[in-house]
Design a protein around this motif. Structure first.
Motif, mmCIF file in Angstrom:
data_model
loop_
_atom_site.group_PDB
_atom_site.id
_atom_site.type_symbol
_atom_site.label_atom_id
_atom_site.label_comp_id
_atom_site.label_asym_id
_atom_site.label_seq_id
_atom_site.Cartn_x
_atom_site.Cartn_y
_atom_site.Cartn_z
ATOM 1 N N TYR A 28 8.253 -11.744 -28.098
ATOM 2 C CA TYR A 28 8.810 -10.401 -28.266
ATOM 3 C C TYR A 28 7.799 -9.343 -27.841
ATOM 4 O O TYR A 28 8.135 -8.388 -27.120
ATOM 5 N N ASP A 29 6.564 -9.485 -28.287
ATOM 6 C CA ASP A 29 5.534 -8.493 -27.963
ATOM 7 C C ASP A 29 5.270 -8.420 -26.462
ATOM 8 O O ASP A 29 5.139 -7.332 -25.891
ATOM 9 N N LYS A 30 5.211 -9.586 -25.809
ATOM 10 C CA LYS A 30 4.906 -9.618 -24.377
ATOM 11 C C LYS A 30 6.055 -9.057 -23.546
ATOM 12 O O LYS A 30 5.836 -8.328 -22.570
ATOM 13 N N VAL A 31 7.285 -9.380 -23.938
ATOM 14 C CA VAL A 31 8.438 -8.849 -23.218
ATOM 15 C C VAL A 31 8.557 -7.345 -23.446
ATOM 16 O O VAL A 31 8.838 -6.581 -22.509
ATOM 17 N N ARG A 55 6.178 -5.289 -23.950
ATOM 18 C CA ARG A 55 5.134 -4.646 -23.148
ATOM 19 C C ARG A 55 5.573 -4.544 -21.691
ATOM 20 O O ARG A 55 5.380 -3.520 -21.038
ATOM 21 N N SER A 56 6.199 -5.607 -21.188
ATOM 22 C CA SER A 56 6.630 -5.594 -19.789
ATOM 23 C C SER A 56 7.761 -4.591 -19.548
ATOM 24 O O SER A 56 7.914 -4.063 -18.447
ATOM 25 N N LEU A 57 8.525 -4.316 -20.607
ATOM 26 C CA LEU A 57 9.632 -3.358 -20.497
ATOM 27 C C LEU A 57 9.190 -1.922 -20.797
ATOM 28 O O LEU A 57 9.996 -0.993 -20.740
ATOM 29 N N GLY A 58 7.908 -1.773 -21.146
ATOM 30 C CA GLY A 58 7.381 -0.444 -21.431
ATOM 31 C C GLY A 58 7.815 0.115 -22.764
ATOM 32 O O GLY A 58 7.841 1.333 -22.969
ATOM 33 N N VAL A 60 17.030 -1.461 -19.200
ATOM 34 C CA VAL A 60 16.091 -2.070 -20.137
ATOM 35 C C VAL A 60 16.835 -2.603 -21.360
ATOM 36 O O VAL A 60 16.517 -3.680 -21.887
ATOM 37 N N GLU A 61 17.856 -1.869 -21.793
ATOM 38 C CA GLU A 61 18.626 -2.285 -22.964
ATOM 39 C C GLU A 61 19.282 -3.641 -22.741
ATOM 40 O O GLU A 61 19.344 -4.478 -23.655
ATOM 41 N N ASP A 62 19.791 -3.867 -21.517
ATOM 42 C CA ASP A 62 20.453 -5.142 -21.218
ATOM 43 C C ASP A 62 19.456 -6.294 -21.181
ATOM 44 O O ASP A 62 19.743 -7.400 -21.657
#
Length: 339
Positions: free
Chosen positions: A169-172, A174-177, A237-239
């Motif tokens: 969750y944390d890594k994703v 971060r990638s999504l800003g 990003v929501e999707d």
């Protein structure tokens, strides 16, 4: 009935928490000082910063906990502390503080496994819960399926082979800003997304395995973002968040329910920070109800790292005279079978 009061200290990561728990299941106080705002700047927990902040705040947290519990140190029957797993520096702050306090008030010291503490949070929030039951421990550092055979007796039937769910969750995030911590942020934004818009993989591993793997799912999200960038195509990003979360939840729920069926356990619980996830709770509750399982989970405040859960676990050790020596040390990679 004798009232046993345990003063419990939790400093395994970035929360400084001290609680007073009576007879294992009654919280008299549960003070938590969170460092989340500090570590947001860095996009994750910085061990050295966490350790220093524990040192700065632990005295004040103790004072506030005793005040809220309306309890003096002379009324404490034992001092409990998390000794692993966790960040070694952070653990040592709590352990050394607990040792000094135990010595000063001449009361037993009880070392507690952090994962066992998370499991025991269910005993606080559900007063009728008794072993045996199955717990999905799901947090930033851990993803375990644990059969609680008896108080203090555990069998790990599944665990992550790489990234824990909360770590993914944390890594994703971060990638999504989205920022840090990723779990609550993805959970919130996912309510505005289409969870079926992107077919991310569900990594189930070998047949009949209850182990987990989320590194492939994390990579699939990053690869999707890279492909869209190369094609110069926009995405919501929501999707992405909602689709990622649905993949995580699908795996967690399916493996938990299958494990309960295999081990013939009718009580299912959850623990750890990700157990606060609204979608996970919704889907797990629905799946449990369909199969006739009793399902319960702690409130959010007991899903995060806290002293109360450590006090609960310590109470059952106290009843068995399972005390620790003054040589108690930190074990950052402590396993749940070492309780």
């Amino acid at each position: 009935m004798q009232k046993i009061k345990i003063l419990a200290i939790e400093t395994s990561c970035d929360e400084t928490s001290i609680s007073v728990v009576e007879n294992g299941r009654k919280i008299l106080s549960n003070i938590i000082y969170s460092q989340i705002d500090i570590h947001k700047t860095f996009g994750g927990v910085v061990p050295e910063v966490a350790s220093r902040k524990h040192i700065e705040t632990i005295d004040g947290v103790l004072e506030e906990s005793l005040k809220e519990a309306k309890t003096g140190l002379e009324e404490i029957d034992a001092v409990a502390v998390t000794y692993g797993p966790g960040l070694v520096g952070a653990l040592l702050v709590g352990i050394n503080f607990a040792k000094a306090l135990s010595y000063a008030i001449n009361k037993p010291l009880i070392g507690v496994n952090h994962i066992e503490g998370h499991i025991c949070a269910n005993l606080i929030s559900n007063k009728d819960l008794e072993p045996p039951f199955l717990t999905l421990v799901v947090s930033g550092g851990h993803t375990h399926l644990v059969v609680v055979k008896e108080y203090g007796e555990y069998e790990v039937v599944g665990k992550t082979r790489d990234d824990a769910a909360g770590e993914a969750y944390d890594k994703v995030a971060r990638s999504l800003g989205l920022g840090y911590p990723g779990g609550p942020l993805i959970d919130k934004i996912s309510t505005e997304g289409d969870r079926e818009s992107i077919d991310f993989p569900r990594i189930m591993l070998e047949k009949d395995s209850f182990d987990f793997s989320f590194s492939g799912l994390k990579s699939a999200v990053l690869n999707y973002q890279n492909r869209m960038a190369m094609k110069k195509m926009d995405y919501r990003v929501e999707d992405v968040a909602a689709s990622f979360q649905e993949a995580v939840v699908d795996v967690l729920v399916k493996k938990t329910i299958e494990a309960a069926k295999k081990y013939k356990i009718e009580k299912v619980t959850m623990a750890g920070g990700v157990a606060s996830n609204s979608r996970l709770r919704e889907v797990m509750e629905k799946a449990s109800k369909e199969r006739g399982f009793d399902f319960s989970y702690p409130p959010g405040i007991l899903c995060t790292d806290n002293g109360a859960m450590i006090g609960c676990a310590a109470y059952y050790k106290y009843l068995k005279n399972e005390f620790s020596e003054s040589t108690l040390n930190a074990y950052p990679n402590l396993k749940i079978d070492r309780c």
